[in-house]
Design a protein around this motif. Structure first.
Motif, PDB file in Angstrom:
ATOM      1  N   TYR A 144       0.848  -1.208   0.000  1.00 22.03           N
ATOM      2  CA  TYR A 144       0.000   0.000   0.000  1.00 22.03           C
ATOM      3  C   TYR A 144       0.886   1.262   0.000  1.00 22.03           C
ATOM      4  O   TYR A 144       0.712   2.165  -0.831  1.00 22.03           O
ATOM      5  N   ASN A 153       0.138   3.918  13.499  1.00 18.86           N
ATOM      6  CA  ASN A 153      -0.756   2.820  13.074  1.00 18.86           C
ATOM      7  C   ASN A 153      -0.417   2.267  11.689  1.00 18.86           C
ATOM      8  O   ASN A 153      -0.683   1.106  11.399  1.00 18.86           O
ATOM      9  N   ARG A 196       3.377   8.181   2.008  1.00 22.89           N
ATOM     10  CA  ARG A 196       2.455   9.025   1.236  1.00 22.89           C
ATOM     11  C   ARG A 196       2.611  10.522   1.536  1.00 22.89           C
ATOM     12  O   ARG A 196       1.937  11.353   0.937  1.00 22.89           O
ATOM     13  N   GLU A 219      -4.455  15.365   8.573  1.00 23.16           N
ATOM     14  CA  GLU A 219      -5.331  14.194   8.454  1.00 23.16           C
ATOM     15  C   GLU A 219      -5.561  13.720   9.882  1.00 23.16           C
ATOM     16  O   GLU A 219      -4.692  13.096  10.485  1.00 23.16           O
ATOM     17  N   ARG A 233      -9.403  -3.969  10.257  1.00 28.19           N
ATOM     18  CA  ARG A 233      -8.108  -3.667   9.662  1.00 28.19           C
ATOM     19  C   ARG A 233      -7.214  -3.090  10.765  1.00 28.19           C
ATOM     20  O   ARG A 233      -7.623  -2.167  11.474  1.00 28.19           O
ATOM     21  N   CYS A 266      -7.830   5.196  11.261  1.00 24.78           N
ATOM     22  CA  CYS A 266      -8.708   6.353  11.451  1.00 24.78           C
ATOM     23  C   CYS A 266      -9.944   6.306  10.555  1.00 24.78           C
ATOM     24  O   CYS A 266     -10.880   7.057  10.783  1.00 24.78           O
ATOM     25  N   SER A 308      -9.430   2.916   0.675  1.00 21.49           N
ATOM     26  CA  SER A 308      -8.147   3.592   0.458  1.00 21.49           C
ATOM     27  C   SER A 308      -7.464   3.133  -0.824  1.00 21.49           C
ATOM     28  O   SER A 308      -7.454   1.954  -1.148  1.00 21.49           O
TER      29      SER A 308
HETATM   30  C1  SIN Z   1      -5.031   6.078   8.805  1.00 18.87           C
HETATM   31  O1  SIN Z   1      -5.544   5.313   9.599  1.00 18.87           O
HETATM   32  O2  SIN Z   1      -4.552   7.160   9.198  1.00 18.87           O
HETATM   33  C2  SIN Z   1      -4.904   5.804   7.327  1.00 18.87           C
HETATM   34  C3  SIN Z   1      -5.699   4.681   6.831  1.00 18.87           C
HETATM   35  C4  SIN Z   1      -5.626   4.509   5.327  1.00 18.87           C
HETATM   36  O3  SIN Z   1      -4.759   5.079   4.657  1.00 18.87           O
HETATM   37  O4  SIN Z   1      -6.450   3.774   4.808  1.00 18.87           O
END
Ligand code: SIN
Length: 490
Positions: free
Chosen positions: A113, A159, A167, A260, A288, A294, A452
């Motif tokens: 990912y 996390n 990213r 974010e 997940r 988040c 995502s």
């Molecule tokens: C996150 O939990 O901050 C990102 C989750 C994601 O990129 O799908």
């Protein structure tokens, strides 16, 4: 010939500044532990403002060179970095599991990912177009060009220790920015490993700098970046209170921000939904990373006529989840990140039970497995007065709320200061159109639990923050527009 690193070669414990591995100026270190056992994995640099400043100095020196590197050459470096990440997918996946606790299959999935963002932005680097503005006056030519904002400070969470930093760094480098960064104190090792590979891919000295700091020292290090006018942008993933602090404190130098932040995602199941698909979608999105995501649903609203059936189907699937350390090949849920995380989950579940929720499965710590395990849990009879209705639990707990009609579901879903992800299941096309327009969120999953993607814009509204990551929009956050007006041409 590309160097192949084993796990122990990838574990770096010093800061990476100006192309070199250096200890913190104070010589201090702090422990990184395995959340499955509490054992110490490594002692890493505990940085302070002096280290943060050294990173900024290096990034400032490197900026003019990286900015003026041809986009095609920046893209080549990112493509090489992408290939190196893929070439080390198993090892990086193991490292993620070791310091973060997620099962190996998920750790490896996170590597893929994260790598997808590097590949995406490698391609985007060569597509940073501007505009020729249609002529307004004779003898004048007007255009808009996009330029890198400058030095970017990237502050990332525990996390997704690889994907979140990838990213942020990938678009920054693609745009021609240089970077100073700080990973979360729980998971710095994956970030350092990623930086090692970036350096090997050809990111020049000073263009990418990373420091680690303990919970006690991180605020002072970050403050140095907030106050430094050379740092032109902050990109942060983490809690809303910290996001607000960064916005307030960086106001002195008016930095560009991408935040974010927290979510409190609703997941709505209408009575016309395919219930099996809804249960599967919920399992995928909720569990997940053990619910430590988040965009994980935090509140599940089920229409009254299908509530009992849905609760029953879900509880059976959740009870069958295998909770085990990341090293167990069948593990589906690992340990939570640390003791504080488990305490919060426990507090939310106790509060819900006290206010009338019924435990359909789980509802307890799994102390026999290790210090930070919590059983996947389904709670029926959830109500808006419960803590878990207002705050992210960030764990494997599904509270089920009952609703009667569409309007009530939308009102409840939007009744939160947050607006990151939302999900709903329905097979009625008119309802799908209506509900997706009315939900207040940056991301809407319609009959889908996995949203995502590197090709999609990720980010929230309301107190879930601003800015977008990934997609064609993700690069704009690292660019500023310069208007050029040339006269006397006639
Ligand atoms: C996150 O939990 O901050 C990102 C989750 C994601 O990129 O799908």
């Amino acid at each position: 010939m590309t160097q192949r690193y084993e796990l122990h070669d990838l574990i770096r414990t010093d800061n990476f500044i100006d192309g070199k591995w250096v200890p913190a100026a104070s010589g201090k270190r702090f422990a990184v532990t395995d959340p499955a056992t509490g054992d110490v994995i490594a002692q890493v640099a505990d940085s302070g403002p002096t280290d943060a400043r050294a990173a900024t100095d290096a990034a400032a020196r490197a900026f003019p060179v990286w900015r003026d590197t041809l986009p095609k050459d920046r893209a080549d470096v990112l493509h090489r970095w992408h290939a190196l990440i893929l070439g080390h997918a198993d090892t990086l996946g193991r490292l993620i599991s070791l310091e973060q606790g997620k099962p190996f299959a998920e750790g490896r999935g996170e590597v893929m990912y994260g790598a997808s963002y590097v590949a995406w932005f490698a391609n985007e680097a060569t597509r940073i177009y501007g505009d020729i503005i249609p002529q307004q006056q004779r003898g004048k030519s007007m255009s808009a060009v996009k330029e890198p904002v400058g030095i970017v400070a990237a502050i990332t969470p525990w996390n997704f220790p690889l994907a979140m930093i990838a990213r942020k760094i990938a678009p920054a480098l693609a745009a021609g920015c240089t970077v100073v960064g700080k990973p979360a104190e729980d998971t710095p090792l994956t970030a350092f490993a990623l930086i090692l590979l970036a350096h090997e891919a050809g990111v020049p000295a000073g263009a990418l700098n990373l420091i680690s700091a303990s919970r006690d020292n991180a605020p002072a290090s970050v403050k140095d970046w907030l106050d430094d006018s050379r740092v032109r942008k902050i990109t942060f993933t983490g809690s809303t209170p910290v996001g607000k602090y960064l916005a307030r404190e960086s106001a002195g130098t008016l930095k560009k921000l991408s935040l974010e932040l927290g979510g409190n995602a609703p997941f709505i199941v209408f009575d016309d939904a395919d219930l099996d698909a809804a249960v599967s979608g919920l399992m995928a999105s909720k569990f997940r990373n053990g619910g430590q995501t988040c965009v994980s649903p935090n509140r599940v609203y089920v229409q009254a006529s299908v509530y009992d059936q849905f609760a029953d189907l879900l509880a059976k699937r959740v009870a069958a989840l295998k909770v085990a350390p990341a090293t167990d090949p069948d593990a589906q849920i690992g340990p939570m990140i640390n003791a504080r995380a488990v305490e919060k989950i426990e507090r939310h579940v106790f509060d819900a039970i006290e206010r009338g929720a019924q435990v359909l499965t789980g509802g307890n710590r799994l102390t026999e497995r290790g210090p930070n395990y919590y059983a996947p849990t389904v709670l029926a009879g959830a109500t808006p007065d419960m803590h878990l209705s207002c705050e992210e639990t960030f764990g494997p707990v599904v509270p089920l709320f009952r609703f009667d009609d569409e309007e009530q579901a939308i009102r409840a879903a939007n009744d939160t200061p947050f607006g990151l992800a939302t999900y709903f299941y329905s097979q009625d096309l008119r309802r799908i159109d209506r509900v997706s327009r009315l939900l207040e969120a940056g991301l809407v999953g319609i009959n889908e639990g996995a949203l995502s993607s590197e090709a999609a814009p990720f980010g929230g509204v309301k107190e879930s923050g601003y800015g977008r990551e990934g997609s064609k929009y993700g690069l704009d956050d690292y660019l500023s527009i310069k208007y050029r007006c040339q006269g006397n041409l006639a």
